[in-house]
Design a protein around this motif. Structure first.
Motif, mmCIF file in Angstrom:
data_model
loop_
_atom_site.group_PDB
_atom_site.id
_atom_site.type_symbol
_atom_site.label_atom_id
_atom_site.label_comp_id
_atom_site.label_asym_id
_atom_site.label_seq_id
_atom_site.Cartn_x
_atom_site.Cartn_y
_atom_site.Cartn_z
ATOM 1 N N THR A 1 -15.259 2.588 5.734
ATOM 2 C CA THR A 1 -14.958 1.233 5.279
ATOM 3 C C THR A 1 -15.888 0.244 5.965
ATOM 4 O OG1 THR A 1 -13.268 0.964 6.992
ATOM 5 C CG2 THR A 1 -12.535 1.779 4.850
ATOM 6 N N ARG A 2 -16.114 -0.888 5.315
ATOM 7 C CA ARG A 2 -16.952 -1.931 5.896
ATOM 8 C C ARG A 2 -16.150 -2.781 6.887
ATOM 9 N NH1 ARG A 2 -21.956 -3.342 3.955
ATOM 10 N NH2 ARG A 2 -22.988 -1.436 3.219
ATOM 11 N N GLN A 3 -14.854 -2.915 6.644
ATOM 12 C CA GLN A 3 -13.994 -3.698 7.521
ATOM 13 C C GLN A 3 -12.887 -2.806 8.057
ATOM 14 O OE1 GLN A 3 -12.677 -7.020 5.157
ATOM 15 N NE2 GLN A 3 -14.510 -8.208 5.601
ATOM 16 N N ARG A 4 -12.332 -3.186 9.200
ATOM 17 C CA ARG A 4 -11.245 -2.417 9.792
ATOM 18 C C ARG A 4 -10.119 -3.373 10.136
ATOM 19 N NH1 ARG A 4 -9.415 2.751 9.614
ATOM 20 N NH2 ARG A 4 -8.359 3.337 11.537
ATOM 21 N N GLU A 5 -9.072 -3.401 9.283
ATOM 22 C CA GLU A 5 -7.935 -4.276 9.504
ATOM 23 C C GLU A 5 -6.911 -3.585 10.397
ATOM 24 O OE1 GLU A 5 -8.086 -7.270 8.529
ATOM 25 O OE2 GLU A 5 -9.780 -7.126 7.144
ATOM 26 N N SER A 6 -6.015 -4.387 10.998
ATOM 27 C CA SER A 6 -5.071 -3.829 11.959
ATOM 28 C C SER A 6 -4.089 -2.853 11.320
ATOM 29 C CB SER A 6 -4.293 -4.960 12.644
ATOM 30 O OG SER A 6 -3.579 -5.722 11.673
ATOM 31 N N GLY A 7 -3.762 -3.038 10.045
ATOM 32 C CA GLY A 7 -2.807 -2.158 9.393
ATOM 33 C C GLY A 7 -3.425 -0.956 8.708
ATOM 34 N N ALA B 1 0.829 -1.205 0.000
ATOM 35 C CA ALA B 1 0.000 0.000 0.000
ATOM 36 C C ALA B 1 0.862 1.253 0.000
ATOM 37 C CB ALA B 1 -0.924 -0.003 1.219
ATOM 38 N N GLN B 2 1.950 1.243 0.755
ATOM 39 C CA GLN B 2 2.862 2.382 0.782
ATOM 40 C C GLN B 2 3.416 2.660 -0.619
ATOM 41 O OE1 GLN B 2 6.362 1.686 3.058
ATOM 42 N NE2 GLN B 2 7.259 3.682 2.670
ATOM 43 N N GLN B 3 3.865 1.613 -1.272
ATOM 44 C CA GLN B 3 4.424 1.788 -2.613
ATOM 45 C C GLN B 3 3.359 2.293 -3.590
ATOM 46 O OE1 GLN B 3 5.912 -2.160 -3.252
ATOM 47 N NE2 GLN B 3 7.818 -1.801 -2.154
ATOM 48 N N ALA B 4 2.138 1.752 -3.475
ATOM 49 C CA ALA B 4 1.070 2.177 -4.378
ATOM 50 C C ALA B 4 0.700 3.642 -4.149
ATOM 51 C CB ALA B 4 -0.159 1.284 -4.184
ATOM 52 N N LEU B 5 0.651 4.071 -2.890
ATOM 53 C CA LEU B 5 0.312 5.459 -2.585
ATOM 54 C C LEU B 5 1.412 6.404 -3.058
ATOM 55 C CD1 LEU B 5 -1.180 4.983 0.993
ATOM 56 C CD2 LEU B 5 -2.430 5.725 -1.036
ATOM 57 N N ALA B 6 2.664 6.004 -2.857
ATOM 58 C CA ALA B 6 3.766 6.851 -3.304
ATOM 59 C C ALA B 6 3.778 6.982 -4.819
ATOM 60 C CB ALA B 6 5.099 6.280 -2.808
ATOM 61 N N THR B 7 3.490 5.889 -5.512
ATOM 62 C CA THR B 7 3.414 5.938 -6.970
ATOM 63 C C THR B 7 2.281 6.860 -7.417
ATOM 64 O OG1 THR B 7 4.264 3.683 -7.124
ATOM 65 C CG2 THR B 7 3.128 4.551 -9.055
ATOM 66 N N VAL C 1 -3.435 14.352 -5.957
ATOM 67 C CA VAL C 1 -4.399 14.244 -4.864
ATOM 68 C C VAL C 1 -5.520 13.257 -5.203
ATOM 69 C CG1 VAL C 1 -6.087 15.485 -3.463
ATOM 70 C CG2 VAL C 1 -3.848 16.506 -3.917
ATOM 71 N N PRO C 2 -6.232 13.404 -6.338
ATOM 72 C CA PRO C 2 -7.241 12.392 -6.679
ATOM 73 C C PRO C 2 -6.646 10.995 -6.813
ATOM 74 C CG PRO C 2 -7.506 14.352 -8.034
ATOM 75 C CD PRO C 2 -6.197 14.494 -7.334
ATOM 76 N N ALA C 3 -5.409 10.915 -7.324
ATOM 77 C CA ALA C 3 -4.784 9.600 -7.496
ATOM 78 C C ALA C 3 -4.524 8.927 -6.153
ATOM 79 C CB ALA C 3 -3.474 9.743 -8.282
ATOM 80 N N VAL C 4 -4.044 9.706 -5.173
ATOM 81 C CA VAL C 4 -3.798 9.144 -3.842
ATOM 82 C C VAL C 4 -5.108 8.715 -3.194
ATOM 83 C CG1 VAL C 4 -3.041 9.711 -1.498
ATOM 84 C CG2 VAL C 4 -1.621 10.350 -3.455
ATOM 85 N N LEU C 5 -6.147 9.540 -3.312
ATOM 86 C CA LEU C 5 -7.445 9.181 -2.733
ATOM 87 C C LEU C 5 -8.003 7.909 -3.376
ATOM 88 C CD1 LEU C 5 -9.147 12.672 -2.414
ATOM 89 C CD2 LEU C 5 -8.361 11.213 -0.544
ATOM 90 N N HIS C 6 -7.883 7.810 -4.695
ATOM 91 C CA HIS C 6 -8.363 6.616 -5.393
ATOM 92 C C HIS C 6 -7.605 5.377 -4.927
ATOM 93 C CE1 HIS C 6 -9.797 3.978 -8.604
ATOM 94 N NE2 HIS C 6 -8.537 3.672 -8.842
ATOM 95 N N GLN C 7 -6.285 5.501 -4.800
ATOM 96 C CA GLN C 7 -5.489 4.359 -4.376
ATOM 97 C C GLN C 7 -5.787 3.996 -2.922
ATOM 98 O OE1 GLN C 7 -3.771 1.255 -4.953
ATOM 99 N NE2 GLN C 7 -3.320 2.666 -6.655
ATOM 100 N N LEU C 8 -6.011 5.008 -2.083
ATOM 101 C CA LEU C 8 -6.342 4.740 -0.685
ATOM 102 C C LEU C 8 -7.682 4.014 -0.587
ATOM 103 C CD1 LEU C 8 -5.638 5.126 2.300
ATOM 104 C CD2 LEU C 8 -6.783 7.349 2.203
ATOM 105 N N ALA C 9 -8.680 4.477 -1.349
ATOM 106 C CA ALA C 9 -9.979 3.811 -1.343
ATOM 107 C C ALA C 9 -9.861 2.371 -1.829
ATOM 108 C CB ALA C 9 -10.966 4.590 -2.213
ATOM 109 N N THR C 10 -8.996 2.148 -2.803
ATOM 110 C CA THR C 10 -8.787 0.791 -3.317
ATOM 111 C C THR C 10 -8.126 -0.096 -2.272
ATOM 112 O OG1 THR C 10 -8.587 1.636 -5.579
ATOM 113 C CG2 THR C 10 -7.686 -0.555 -5.129
ATOM 114 N N GLN C 11 -7.076 0.434 -1.614
ATOM 115 C CA GLN C 11 -6.343 -0.361 -0.631
ATOM 116 C C GLN C 11 -7.205 -0.717 0.575
ATOM 117 O OE1 GLN C 11 -3.276 -1.618 -0.962
ATOM 118 N NE2 GLN C 11 -3.044 -0.688 -3.004
ATOM 119 N N LEU C 12 -8.115 0.184 0.970
ATOM 120 C CA LEU C 12 -8.942 -0.047 2.152
ATOM 121 C C LEU C 12 -10.347 -0.555 1.812
ATOM 122 C CD1 LEU C 12 -8.024 3.052 4.361
ATOM 123 C CD2 LEU C 12 -6.909 0.820 4.216
#
Length: 514
Positions: A249-255, A151-157, A165-176
């Motif tokens: 989010t529907r789920q809440r993971e530890s990371g 997720a870190q690598q995807a957000l940095a990319t 900004v939209p790209a980071v938000l989209h990637q964050l929504a995808t990761q979570l």
């Protein structure tokens, strides 16, 4: 007597906490032979505890799989009610030698109170169950660390794209697997990505964002809530504009908190409206560094070739800082160039800080006369930070960042060994600075040639700590006898008496110019 619980994860382990283990994963292990005979099928296990007390309530923290053979079981209904009140996740009952079968009254009590009840066969020791839970948690933790790293690598990319900004938000929504929204302090949507939550949950998310919007003193940096089966979270961004990152989010993971923290750092850099061209370039450099670029690759973005100071920091209480905490440290130091989340992280936060330099022609000998305009770059004043231990390198050009990184790590080890909160690695000055660097380095290489790198590091650390065996052992994380053996080997290979101050002085000079 209450038996101690088997630890489920190593102390001071880095990264996100170990995810809970689903009860189904434990039941799926054929070698354990466990069988659920009462209560619900779903439960999350945080650890394992063994007790034969009549009432183990005072010793439970919640989330335990409690193992018992029922030695003092007299009132099953009261016993189960107390376990549920303490927050136990499940009860494992071992048959034999006390009971030939699980008491029917215990089965009824677990069904009545909604506590999963597992039958443990005679051939399965309780310690085997504890080890199985530990193994499952270790595997889950490793998966979570890998997920956070990806997720870190995807957000940095995403942050390096033309519309970051939209790209980071989209990637964050995808990761979570949820909704990511950038809101103003008044709740106005700036950018959003991911599936919309139900209207009532969306309204609750907007209200939560106002809680952390920094329009008044004392607002928290983050807040969480739930609305039905939707998990809500809001994080204040830096920059003083009251922007808030909100998540549903529907789920809440530890990371997830760690992943969100990475996004907060990036969005704080990218979404600041006052950010000029120079700041934007430095933000891009941060992204490149997060992606693992070399100093030479990011030099054009960071500006002139130095000087730069590297800072290593660790929490004084031994806890591992998350991205939000690390970002706050970087902000207080005046830098957004912070590296905090790595798969092999030991809890160290690294900060890259621009130093202050004075332009002047070089001295003919390569040294600097005291009082001249071209004196060595001055390291930025780094104040002590409560709760942190800092190691600070001397200012260095960008091409020598690797060496500065090593010096900062040594300074941090020195600070921890001496129980100080800050240790700065000063530049070479005074008489030592009068010798041209090339000649000094050549002499150092010749003098120290017999030593292997581990021996040279031990000698350097030992000399810096005035020959203290114990403090050197702490700084190097080895036994004091190992330090004695290494220093003895150094004296033997170099053919010198390390009790002689002249010898120590020359070796220290060489180790500083190596």
């Amino acid at each position: 007597m209450d038996e101690p619980s088997m630890p489920t994860s190593p102390a001071h382990s880095p990264g996100p906490p170990a995810p809970p283990i689903p009860l189904a994963a434990l039941l799926a292990s054929k070698e354990l032979g466990l069988r659920r005979i009462a209560g619900p099928a779903d439960a999350d296990l945080l650890w394992v505890h063994t007790s034969e007390m009549a009432d183990p309530y005072p010793y439970l923290l919640g989330g335990e799989l409690l193992l018992s053979a029922g030695v003092l079981l007299t009132d099953p209904d009261h016993y189960v009610a107390r376990l549920v009140e303490a927050g136990a996740a499940a009860l494992g009952f071992g048959v034999r030698p006390v009971y030939e079968a699980v008491p029917e009254t215990l089965v009824e009590a677990c069904d009545r109170h909604g506590l999963p009840l597992l039958e443990v066969p005679p051939e399965t020791p309780f310690t085997t169950i504890a080890r199985a839970v530990w193994r499952l948690m270790a595997e889950a933790r490793h998966r979570e660390l890998r997920r956070v790293t990806r997720a870190q690598q995807a957000l940095a990319t995403a942050a390096a794209r033309p519309d970051p900004v939209p790209a980071v938000l989209h990637q964050l929504a995808t990761q979570l697997s949820g909704r990511a929204v950038l809101l103003t302090a008044r709740g106005e949507e700036v950018h959003a990505a991911g599936r919309r939550p139900p209207p009532k949950a969306a309204a609750a998310l907007t209200r939560l964002a106002r809680v952390v919007a920094r329009e008044r003193p004392g607002s928290p940096a983050s807040a969480t809530d739930t609305h039905g089966d939707t998990h809500l979270a809001a994080y204040a961004l830096g920059g003083g504009e009251g922007l808030v990152l909100s998540l549903a989010t529907r789920q809440r993971e530890s990371g997830d908190h760690t992943v969100a923290g990475i996004a907060v750092v990036l969005l704080s850099l990218l979404a600041a409206p006052h950010q000029g061209a120079d700041a934007a370039d430095r933000s891009a450099a941060l992204v490149r560094l997060l992606l693992g670029a070399t100093p030479a690759e990011v030099a054009p973005l960071l500006g002139p070739d130095g000087p730069w100071t590297v800072i290593h920091a660790r929490r004084s209480d031994g806890t591992t800082p998350d991205a939000l905490t690390a970002g706050a440290l970087g902000a207080s130091l005046g830098s957004a160039l912070v590296d905090a989340v790595r798969e092999d992280d030991d809890g160290t936060v690294r900060v890259l800080l621009p130093a202050t330099a004075r332009e002047a022609p070089p001295h003919p000998s390569g040294a600097v006369e005291p009082g001249e305009p071209g004196e060595p770059p001055r390291a930025p004043t780094v104040p002590q930070h409560p709760g942190w231990t800092l190691g600070v390198s001397a200012p260095t050009p960008l091409s020598a960042l690797a060496a500065a990184d090593t010096r900062a790590a040594r300074a941090l080890a020195h600070a921890e060994a001496t129980r100080t909160t800050l240790k700065a690695d000063a530049p070479v000055t005074g008489l030592a600075a009068l010798i041209p660097p090339g000649q000094a380095a050549a002499h150092a290489r010749t003098l120290l040639a017999p030593l292997t790198p581990p021996l040279a590091d031990t000698l350097r650390c030992w000399l810096s700590l005035h020959g203290s065996w114990d403090r050197t052992a702490v700084a190097l994380s080895v036994h004091r006898n190992t330090v004695r053996q290494r220093i003895g080997r150094c004296a033997e290979l170099l053919g010198v008496d390390l009790n002689d101050m002249d010898v120590r002085t020359e070796l220290w000079f060489a180790l500083r110019r190596e």
